[in-house]
Write an enzyme that holds these catalytic residues in place. Structure first.
Site, PDB file in Angstrom:
ATOM      1  N   ARG A   1      -7.670  12.885  15.291  1.00 55.19           N
ATOM      2  CA  ARG A   1      -7.646  13.048  13.833  1.00 55.19           C
ATOM      3  C   ARG A   1      -8.178  14.431  13.449  1.00 55.19           C
ATOM      4  O   ARG A   1      -7.685  15.073  12.550  1.00 55.19           O
ATOM      5  CB  ARG A   1      -8.508  11.977  13.142  1.00 55.19           C
TER       6      ARG A   1
ATOM      7  N   GLN B   1     -12.941   8.501  -0.575  1.00 59.93           N
ATOM      8  CA  GLN B   1     -13.051   7.615   0.591  1.00 59.93           C
ATOM      9  C   GLN B   1     -12.503   8.320   1.825  1.00 59.93           C
ATOM     10  O   GLN B   1     -12.566   7.797   2.922  1.00 59.93           O
ATOM     11  CB  GLN B   1     -12.241   6.332   0.338  1.00 59.93           C
TER      12      GLN B   1
ATOM     13  N   VAL C   1     -11.973  10.921   4.877  1.00 59.83           N
ATOM     14  CA  VAL C   1     -12.860  11.609   5.821  1.00 59.83           C
ATOM     15  C   VAL C   1     -12.322  13.004   6.155  1.00 59.83           C
ATOM     16  O   VAL C   1     -12.946  13.754   6.889  1.00 59.83           O
ATOM     17  CB  VAL C   1     -13.070  10.780   7.111  1.00 59.83           C
ATOM     18  N   ASP C   2     -11.169  13.350   5.593  1.00 53.01           N
ATOM     19  CA  ASP C   2     -10.652  14.709   5.809  1.00 53.01           C
ATOM     20  C   ASP C   2     -11.397  15.703   4.915  1.00 53.01           C
ATOM     21  O   ASP C   2     -12.197  15.306   4.064  1.00 53.01           O
ATOM     22  CB  ASP C   2      -9.122  14.752   5.582  1.00 53.01           C
TER      23      ASP C   2
ATOM     24  N   HIS D   1     -17.151   7.569   2.958  1.00 48.85           N
ATOM     25  CA  HIS D   1     -16.915   6.996   4.291  1.00 48.85           C
ATOM     26  C   HIS D   1     -17.114   7.988   5.427  1.00 48.85           C
ATOM     27  O   HIS D   1     -16.593   7.785   6.520  1.00 48.85           O
ATOM     28  CB  HIS D   1     -15.504   6.376   4.345  1.00 48.85           C
TER      29      HIS D   1
ATOM     30  N   GLY E   1      -4.539   7.624  -5.232  1.00 50.63           N
ATOM     31  CA  GLY E   1      -4.222   7.412  -3.822  1.00 50.63           C
ATOM     32  C   GLY E   1      -5.114   6.417  -3.109  1.00 50.63           C
ATOM     33  O   GLY E   1      -5.321   6.525  -1.912  1.00 50.63           O
ATOM     34  N   THR E   2      -5.625   5.449  -3.849  1.00 47.97           N
ATOM     35  CA  THR E   2      -6.392   4.397  -3.163  1.00 47.97           C
ATOM     36  C   THR E   2      -5.879   3.030  -3.591  1.00 47.97           C
ATOM     37  O   THR E   2      -5.633   2.800  -4.770  1.00 47.97           O
ATOM     38  CB  THR E   2      -7.906   4.496  -3.431  1.00 47.97           C
ATOM     39  N   SER E   3      -5.722   2.145  -2.606  1.00 53.78           N
ATOM     40  CA  SER E   3      -5.235   0.801  -2.912  1.00 53.78           C
ATOM     41  C   SER E   3      -6.340  -0.060  -3.524  1.00 53.78           C
ATOM     42  O   SER E   3      -6.079  -1.176  -3.953  1.00 53.78           O
ATOM     43  CB  SER E   3      -4.716   0.137  -1.636  1.00 53.78           C
TER      44      SER E   3
HETATM   45  N1  APR Z   1       0.352   9.900  -3.748  1.00 54.87           N
HETATM   46  C1  APR Z   1      -0.528   9.023  -4.286  1.00 54.87           C
HETATM   47  N2  APR Z   1      -0.799   7.824  -3.745  1.00 54.87           N
HETATM   48  C2  APR Z   1      -0.135   7.484  -2.628  1.00 54.87           C
HETATM   49  C3  APR Z   1       0.808   8.341  -2.013  1.00 54.87           C
HETATM   50  C4  APR Z   1       1.034   9.592  -2.618  1.00 54.87           C
HETATM   51  N3  APR Z   1       1.909  10.480  -2.121  1.00 54.87           N
HETATM   52  N4  APR Z   1       1.289   7.711  -0.913  1.00 54.87           N
HETATM   53  C5  APR Z   1       0.669   6.524  -0.841  1.00 54.87           C
HETATM   54  N5  APR Z   1      -0.184   6.378  -1.879  1.00 54.87           N
HETATM   55  C6  APR Z   1      -1.060   5.262  -2.214  1.00 54.87           C
HETATM   56  C7  APR Z   1      -0.628   3.893  -1.748  1.00 54.87           C
HETATM   57  O1  APR Z   1       0.297   3.343  -2.688  1.00 54.87           O
HETATM   58  C8  APR Z   1      -1.933   3.140  -1.722  1.00 54.87           C
HETATM   59  O2  APR Z   1      -2.234   2.561  -2.980  1.00 54.87           O
HETATM   60  O3  APR Z   1      -2.291   5.487  -1.581  1.00 54.87           O
HETATM   61  C9  APR Z   1      -2.964   4.241  -1.420  1.00 54.87           C
HETATM   62  C10 APR Z   1      -3.515   4.209  -0.022  1.00 54.87           C
HETATM   63  O4  APR Z   1      -4.237   3.038   0.167  1.00 54.87           O
HETATM   64  P1  APR Z   1      -4.981   2.746   1.528  1.00 54.87           P
HETATM   65  O5  APR Z   1      -4.062   3.061   2.652  1.00 54.87           O
HETATM   66  O6  APR Z   1      -5.522   1.361   1.439  1.00 54.87           O
HETATM   67  O7  APR Z   1      -6.157   3.821   1.573  1.00 54.87           O
HETATM   68  P2  APR Z   1      -7.598   3.808   0.897  1.00 54.87           P
HETATM   69  O8  APR Z   1      -7.582   3.031  -0.377  1.00 54.87           O
HETATM   70  O9  APR Z   1      -8.060   5.199   0.859  1.00 54.87           O
HETATM   71  O10 APR Z   1      -8.426   3.014   1.972  1.00 54.87           O
HETATM   72  C11 APR Z   1      -9.793   2.835   1.765  1.00 54.87           C
HETATM   73  O11 APR Z   1     -10.074   1.820   3.915  1.00 54.87           O
HETATM   74  O12 APR Z   1      -9.484   1.913   6.167  1.00 54.87           O
HETATM   75  C12 APR Z   1     -10.474   2.160   5.234  1.00 54.87           C
HETATM   76  O13 APR Z   1     -12.309   3.599   5.355  1.00 54.87           O
HETATM   77  C13 APR Z   1     -10.905   3.593   5.234  1.00 54.87           C
HETATM   78  O14 APR Z   1     -11.422   5.044   3.371  1.00 54.87           O
HETATM   79  C14 APR Z   1     -10.521   4.064   3.856  1.00 54.87           C
HETATM   80  C15 APR Z   1     -10.566   2.809   3.037  1.00 54.87           C
END
Ligand code: APR
Length: 232
Positions: free
Chosen positions: A56, A86, A88-89, A104, A170-172
């Protein structure tokens, strides 16, 4: 100046070429997250965990901040911007944002296994077995793994408390306690969500959803905020 707080997640870095977590059927860069991102994994298969994070880190050197990261850096000219990420980059930093809290952990850092306050920069991309902290213990990636405490949470809550505008990008909102931070904003805080997909979490009607990729939605939102909100 108004306070903008940004809660960012993996999606903001997607257009830079770093994969998100939950769009791959539970796999993260081909791995089950529990096999690479848990204390149990570090215990049972440290080689794999070490290699995973080294990969990574190597990947991080090959990617660049995108328009979304840059739009947030640009907002600092007009607002008091605090980023709670959230991720880590280090793409927020490299885009020029100056106030970033990593909930994180950070890929570019290592920490002691016996004293979590001993945190070091990793030179280059590789952390190795035999790299030790000043107390003589093996260094581990400075990452909050599943099941571990989130020590920066206590610093994030007061930031949320002072938000005039919250941008969730960009977070779910699937992972707690990070997702719960949205409950700490003041009642009159304006909330924008930039995400091409729907997100979890109990976001109420005050929220404006911008269903676009961050690279498109965030520069547009930033322009709107600069034009409409910074003199109020
Ligand atoms: N622009 C904006 N959002 C986007 C894009 C994009 N180009 N592509 C995808 N997404 C959205 C997805 O629709 C989703 O809602 O980014 C979100 C990513 O969600 P996750 O993959 O669940 O990531 P995140 O919410 O950051 O995860 C939280 O989980 O695995 C752990 O510690 C890790 O920090 C991480 C935490």
């Amino acid at each position: 100046m108004k306070n903008i707080v940004v809660l960012s997640g993996a999606g903001i870095s997607a257009e830079s070429g770093i994969r998100t977590f939950r769009d791959m059927g539970g796999l993260w860069e081909e791995y089950d997250v529990m096999e690479v991102a848990s204390p149990q994994a570090w215990e049972s298969n440290p080689d794999l965990v070490m290699r995973f994070y080294n990969d990574r880190r190597k990947q991080l050197k090959e990617v660049k901040p995108n328009r979304a990261h840059k739009a947030l850096a640009e907002l600092e000219k007009h607002f008091n911007v605090k980023i709670v990420t959230q991720n880590v980059d280090n793409l927020h930093e490299r885009a020029g944002s100056t106030d970033i809290l990593h909930l994180h952990g950070e890929l570019t850092k290592s920490r002691s296994q016996i004293d979590s306050s001993l945190i070091y920069n990793i030179e280059g991309w590789e952390l190795k077995f035999g790299d030790k902290c000043e107390l003589g213990s093996q260094l581990r990636p400075h990452i909050v793994w599943f099941g571990e405490e989130v020590p920066e949470l206590d610093n994030a809550i007061p930031i949320m408390n002072k938000a005039d505008i919250l941008i969730i990008v960009g977070t779910s909102l699937n992972v707690y306690p990070a997702a719960g931070l949205v409950n700490y904003i003041p009642d009159n805080c304006k909330v924008f969500v930039v995400d091409p997909n729907s997100v979890a979490g109990n976001l109420n009607s005050r929220c404006e959803f911008i269903t676009k990729n961050a690279g498109e939605g965030l520069p547009e939102l930033a322009e709107r905020l600069i034009n409409n909100f910074n003199n109020e």
